[in-house]
Motif scaffolding. Structure first.
Motif, mmCIF file in Angstrom:
data_model
loop_
_atom_site.group_PDB
_atom_site.id
_atom_site.type_symbol
_atom_site.label_atom_id
_atom_site.label_comp_id
_atom_site.label_asym_id
_atom_site.label_seq_id
_atom_site.Cartn_x
_atom_site.Cartn_y
_atom_site.Cartn_z
ATOM 1 N N LEU A 4 -3.020 -4.084 2.115
ATOM 2 C CA LEU A 4 -2.926 -4.832 3.364
ATOM 3 C C LEU A 4 -1.475 -5.164 3.693
ATOM 4 N N VAL A 5 -0.725 -5.495 2.661
ATOM 5 C CA VAL A 5 0.677 -5.856 2.869
ATOM 6 C C VAL A 5 1.488 -4.663 3.382
ATOM 7 N N ASP A 6 1.096 -3.444 2.970
ATOM 8 C CA ASP A 6 1.791 -2.245 3.442
ATOM 9 C C ASP A 6 1.540 -2.032 4.935
ATOM 10 N N VAL A 7 0.319 -2.289 5.373
ATOM 11 C CA VAL A 7 -0.001 -2.180 6.796
ATOM 12 C C VAL A 7 0.790 -3.213 7.594
ATOM 13 N N ALA A 10 4.373 -2.037 7.924
ATOM 14 C CA ALA A 10 4.511 -0.913 8.850
ATOM 15 C C ALA A 10 4.348 -1.361 10.301
ATOM 16 N N ALA A 11 3.455 -2.348 10.545
ATOM 17 C CA ALA A 11 3.219 -2.819 11.909
ATOM 18 C C ALA A 11 4.167 -3.943 12.304
ATOM 19 N N GLN A 12 4.931 -4.421 11.303
ATOM 20 C CA GLN A 12 5.882 -5.515 11.526
ATOM 21 C C GLN A 12 5.188 -6.787 12.026
ATOM 22 N N VAL A 13 4.093 -7.116 11.337
ATOM 23 C CA VAL A 13 3.353 -8.351 11.621
ATOM 24 C C VAL A 13 3.011 -8.999 10.286
ATOM 25 N N VAL A 36 -1.424 -2.609 14.780
ATOM 26 C CA VAL A 36 -1.977 -2.723 13.425
ATOM 27 C C VAL A 36 -2.913 -1.546 13.135
ATOM 28 N N ARG A 37 -3.804 -1.238 14.072
ATOM 29 C CA ARG A 37 -4.751 -0.147 13.843
ATOM 30 C C ARG A 37 -4.034 1.204 13.726
ATOM 31 N N ALA A 38 -2.971 1.369 14.494
ATOM 32 C CA ALA A 38 -2.199 2.613 14.401
ATOM 33 C C ALA A 38 -1.530 2.725 13.042
ATOM 34 N N ALA A 39 -0.962 1.615 12.559
ATOM 35 C CA ALA A 39 -0.309 1.624 11.239
ATOM 36 C C ALA A 39 -1.322 1.898 10.140
ATOM 37 N N ALA A 40 -2.505 1.269 10.263
ATOM 38 C CA ALA A 40 -3.553 1.471 9.253
ATOM 39 C C ALA A 40 -4.005 2.927 9.223
#
Length: 334
Positions: A4-7, A10-13, A36-40
């Motif tokens: 989760l932390v990697d997502v 990547a999403a910068q949130v 977020v969904r795109a990063a995931a």
């Protein structure tokens, strides 16, 4: 495997934003949610379905931690909590500690790990540790026995009930009442002992207190020892119905009859109280209603519908029910 932390990185949130977005929370800005969904998707992140289901289930589940399911008071209390919780849309997990410190600590930790929505706790002692629940942000309502650290609390008027019961024994002309209690670190039992003590002190009578540990097999022998004394008690106040059974067993061995040879009054109107002969006089507590009140307090804490942040206390009245076990025959008066 991405976390989760990697997502979040990547999403910068924040991680919290990722969690809310992936759970389709409406509180997340649609632009952030799309990011977020795109990063995931890019990281091929797969949420832990088991953990997610536990969290979702936990939002509608309460923990109910009691000390002894065999005690009729706690049986009725549990029914009140469960039925009120069901009406409010929650389920209840029951943990029975059997007055064991290690078991209590383990169950409280398990409830915290399961992320229950809230907990109704009957603590073993006034220093019982609920920090694992509080650290997890889980609301707690304490019932019957107050904790040193405070918190929302629901109880019955134990001191006042013991005063009324002891005064009743004296009114019936019993002159050497004894109090059969529990260890001093049991808050409710101690309040009842203090109520008894206040009355005998006020009347200048000797104080006779026998503190019987929970699950003590020697309880009958301890009462026998009192009856073997030079000035044995002529009546008893017991702080719970389980101890009333202990006294009844001791009296039966000696062929002593309550309401004739010895007076007896107990806290809690157990189902069997009217089945014994003569029926048992009691200080009745509204156990079911206490459970309902605790459930409502907890629901208000969970929903944030209560404006004040400080702890609340609800104290319910007890009722003296006089039956044959505490009445003294008219010929014995004086």
């Amino acid at each position: 495997m991405p976390r989760l932390v990697d997502v979040a990185e990547a999403a910068q949130v924040s991680v919290a934003t990722v969690s809310r977005a992936l759970n389709n929370s409406r509180s997340v800005d649609p632009v952030l949610a799309d990011r977020v969904r795109a990063a995931a998707a890019k990281l091929r992140y797969q949420p832990n379905a088991i953990a997610r289901n536990l969290r979702r289930r936990g939002t509608r589940v309460w923990a109910l931690v009691i000390t002894n399911i065999n005690n009729p008071f706690y049986t009725a209390l549990a029914r009140g909590v469960e039925e009120a919780a069901s009406e409010l849309g929650f389920s209840v997990l029951l943990y029975n500690t059997e007055e064991d410190e290690a078991r209590e600590r383990r169950y409280l930790d398990v409830a915290a790990q399961e992320r229950v929505a809230g907990a109704v706790v009957v603590p073993r002692a006034n220093n019982s540790e609920v920090s694992s629940l509080l650290a997890a942000g889980i609301p707690v309502v304490v019932v019957d026995r107050r904790l040193d650290r405070g918190g929302d609390f629901v109880t019955a008027a134990s001191f006042e009930g013991a005063v009324t019961a002891t005064e009743h024994l004296l009114h019936e002309q019993w002159r050497r009442p004894a109090c059969i209690s529990r260890p001093a670190d049991t808050p409710t039992a101690e309040q009842r002992r203090q109520g008894y003590q206040a009355v005998v002190d006020r009347h200048g009578l000797p104080s006779v207190v026998c503190q019987i540990p929970f699950h003590a097999e020697e309880g009958v022998a301890m009462v026998d020892e009192l009856l073997d004394g030079q000035e044995p008690p002529d009546s008893f106040l017991t702080v719970d119905s389980m101890l009333a059974l202990v006294v009844l067993h001791a009296l039966r061995h000696r062929r002593l009859r309550t309401g004739r040879d010895v007076g007896l009054i107990s806290f809690d109107d157990a189902a069997w109280a009217q089945a014994v002969e003569p029926p048992l006089s009691v200080v009745a507590q509204p156990a079911y209603e206490i459970g309902v009140a605790a459930a409502r307090l907890l629901s208000e804490r969970i929903c944030g519908s209560f404006d004040e942040t400080g702890p609340r206390t609800v104290t319910m009245s007890t009722t003296l029910i006089v039956r044959g076990s505490s009445r003294r025959p008219p010929s014995s008066h004086g």
